[in-house]
Design an enzyme around this catalytic site. Structure first.
Site, PDB file in Angstrom:
ATOM      1  N   LEU A   1      40.509  -8.745 -17.542  1.00  0.00           N
ATOM      2  CA  LEU A   1      39.464  -8.482 -16.565  1.00  0.00           C
ATOM      3  C   LEU A   1      38.169  -9.214 -16.929  1.00  0.00           C
ATOM      4  O   LEU A   1      37.962  -9.601 -18.081  1.00  0.00           O
ATOM      5  CB  LEU A   1      39.224  -6.970 -16.479  1.00  0.00           C
ATOM      6  CG  LEU A   1      40.468  -6.161 -16.064  1.00  0.00           C
ATOM      7  CD1 LEU A   1      40.294  -4.690 -16.382  1.00  0.00           C
ATOM      8  CD2 LEU A   1      40.761  -6.372 -14.583  1.00  0.00           C
ATOM      9  N   PRO A   2      37.267  -9.392 -15.950  1.00  0.00           N
ATOM     10  CA  PRO A   2      36.100 -10.254 -16.169  1.00  0.00           C
ATOM     11  C   PRO A   2      35.061  -9.728 -17.157  1.00  0.00           C
ATOM     12  O   PRO A   2      34.504 -10.494 -17.930  1.00  0.00           O
ATOM     13  CB  PRO A   2      35.495 -10.380 -14.759  1.00  0.00           C
ATOM     14  CG  PRO A   2      36.588 -10.017 -13.818  1.00  0.00           C
ATOM     15  CD  PRO A   2      37.427  -9.019 -14.536  1.00  0.00           C
TER      16      PRO A   2
ATOM     17  N   THR B   1      37.904 -10.877 -22.510  1.00  0.00           N
ATOM     18  CA  THR B   1      36.814 -11.187 -23.428  1.00  0.00           C
ATOM     19  C   THR B   1      35.796 -10.078 -23.273  1.00  0.00           C
ATOM     20  O   THR B   1      35.096  -9.994 -22.270  1.00  0.00           O
ATOM     21  CB  THR B   1      36.188 -12.552 -23.102  1.00  0.00           C
ATOM     22  OG1 THR B   1      37.181 -13.567 -23.240  1.00  0.00           O
ATOM     23  CG2 THR B   1      35.035 -12.854 -24.054  1.00  0.00           C
TER      24      THR B   1
ATOM     25  N   LYS C   1      36.948 -13.801 -30.730  1.00  0.00           N
ATOM     26  CA  LYS C   1      36.865 -14.540 -29.467  1.00  0.00           C
ATOM     27  C   LYS C   1      35.420 -14.831 -29.089  1.00  0.00           C
ATOM     28  O   LYS C   1      35.088 -15.942 -28.653  1.00  0.00           O
ATOM     29  CB  LYS C   1      37.556 -13.754 -28.350  1.00  0.00           C
ATOM     30  CG  LYS C   1      37.405 -14.404 -26.964  1.00  0.00           C
ATOM     31  CD  LYS C   1      37.955 -15.819 -26.940  1.00  0.00           C
ATOM     32  CE  LYS C   1      37.549 -16.604 -25.703  1.00  0.00           C
ATOM     33  NZ  LYS C   1      37.890 -15.999 -24.431  1.00  0.00           N
TER      34      LYS C   1
ATOM     35  N   LYS D   1      27.997 -14.438 -19.145  1.00  0.00           N
ATOM     36  CA  LYS D   1      28.434 -13.092 -19.541  1.00  0.00           C
ATOM     37  C   LYS D   1      28.890 -13.089 -20.982  1.00  0.00           C
ATOM     38  O   LYS D   1      28.500 -12.228 -21.779  1.00  0.00           O
ATOM     39  CB  LYS D   1      29.544 -12.623 -18.595  1.00  0.00           C
ATOM     40  CG  LYS D   1      30.099 -11.228 -18.897  1.00  0.00           C
ATOM     41  CD  LYS D   1      31.313 -11.252 -19.822  1.00  0.00           C
ATOM     42  CE  LYS D   1      32.503 -11.955 -19.215  1.00  0.00           C
ATOM     43  NZ  LYS D   1      33.701 -11.849 -20.125  1.00  0.00           N
TER      44      LYS D   1
END
Length: 357
Positions: free
Chosen positions: A70-71, A101, A178, A247
């Site tokens: 998911l974003p 992420t 990450k 983001k």
């Protein structure tokens, strides 16, 4: 028990990354239960036998393992903790893998609030962009129990490069790895954009400058490979939007703040990204800061067919340029000598005429 193709995998999030990842899971023989905010994104999967579920709770209820891709952390929180979220459907002892992420907050909250349910939770974010997702060659960084990692490794191998699927530590470390990879990559991008723009404005051929960097201790994977999409094709990678890049940078800064480490350079890189986002819009490619430097310096960073692209090419180009310069200089000297001789001949003729007069 080790995951096998008989393991039913629930997958929530079928965007640029999730679509390729689910395709490869299906290709490896896994039965899928899928959900996304756009049902049409599941069309190809459903044609090949996947089951559609209307809510994340239904995905969890029908699956042995649930994966989210998911974003943002906010989306993860909604999908997991919402009224019809994963927690409403997952069985006690069930397994949830977050490949987004993100940051550890949501997963840690689930561990704390539902400690009595025996849930197995792993964070396994990925690198490799949509190309890697489509080809099944993602890099995967897994945080969580080593036993769970070994059990779920076949699932990870269906989506990633077996040589680059790493168990990086306890819960939360996958997220951290990450974010640090992204942060360093974005920093490489901004530094490269700045260096190339300055060098070209100072009169250095773009190909010569890049090849010189590749031959030097300052070389990086970004300089050698990633920047070529821009230098060759003017492609700023719209497959991953600059809004998502901002983001990720924000999450990286938040992580630095939470562990008490100054992140001054990272903060500056974030501001440059946000400036490019304001200039070109949310959907602009993640490499748009290079475009920002191009616009600010009034140049286009583009290679052409004759541009040197390796240290050997630079040596050959410089040698050719030196040879051409030497030929030109010799020609100039010869022309000068000839001109002097002609002038002397004219002068001698004039003097002879005067003497005979």
């Amino acid at each position: 028990m080790t995951a096998t193709p008989s393991t039913r995998v629930g997958f929530i999030g079928l965007g640029n990354m999730g679509s390729g990842m689910t395709h490869n899971l299906q290709k490896a023989g896994y039965a899928l239960v899928v959900n996304d905010i756009r049902r049409e994104s599941a069309a190809a999967l459903l044609e090949n036998g996947a089951i559609w579920a209307d809510t994340p709770a239904e995905v969890a209820a029908q699956s042995d393992v649930v994966i989210t891709m998911l974003p943002t952390p906010r989306h993860v929180d909604t999908v997991v903790n919402g009224k019809n979220g994963i927690l409403a459907g997952i069985a006690d002892g069930g397994c949830w893998i977050d490949m987004s992420t993100s940051v550890p907050d949501v997963a840690n909250g689930v561990r704390f609030d539902h400690a009595d349910r025996g849930l197995r939770i792993l964070d396994a974010p990925v690198s490799g962009m949509s190309v890697g997702a489509a080809s099944g060659m993602l890099q995967i960084f897994v945080g969580g129990s080593s036993d769970d990692f070994e059990e779920l490794l076949p699932i990870f191998k269906a989506m990633g490069d077996p040589e680059r699927i790493l168990h990086v530590g306890a819960a939360g470390t996958g997220y951290a790895v990450k974010l640090m990879i992204n942060q360093l990559w974005f920093s490489h991008l901004v530094a490269t954009a700045e260096v190339l723009s300055i060098g070209v404005k100072a009169g250095v051929d773009l190909g010569v400058l890049r090849a010189s960097l590749i031959a030097s201790p300052a070389n990086s994977n970004f300089v050698q490979h990633d920047v070529l999409s821009i230098l060759g094709d003017g492609d700023y990678d719209e497959g991953f939007s600059i809004a998502l890049a901002c983001k990720d940078l924000g999450l990286s800064i938040d992580l630095a703040r939470s562990v008490g480490v100054p992140a001054e350079l990272s903060g500056l890189v974030e501001q440059i990204y946000r400036r490019a986002r304001a200039q070109y819009g949310d959907s602009a490619g993640e490499m748009s800061p290079v475009r920002l430097y191009e616009d600010l310096s009034g140049i286009n960073l583009r290679l052409n067919d004759s541009t040197p692209s390796s240290p050997a090419d630079v040596v050959a180009a410089v040698a050719a340029a030196e040879e051409a310069a030497e030929v030109s200089a010799n020609a100039a000297v010869a022309a000068s000598v000839a001109a002097s001789a002609a002038a002397s001949a004219v002068a001698s003729s004039v003097n002879a005429d005067l003497a005979s007069a």
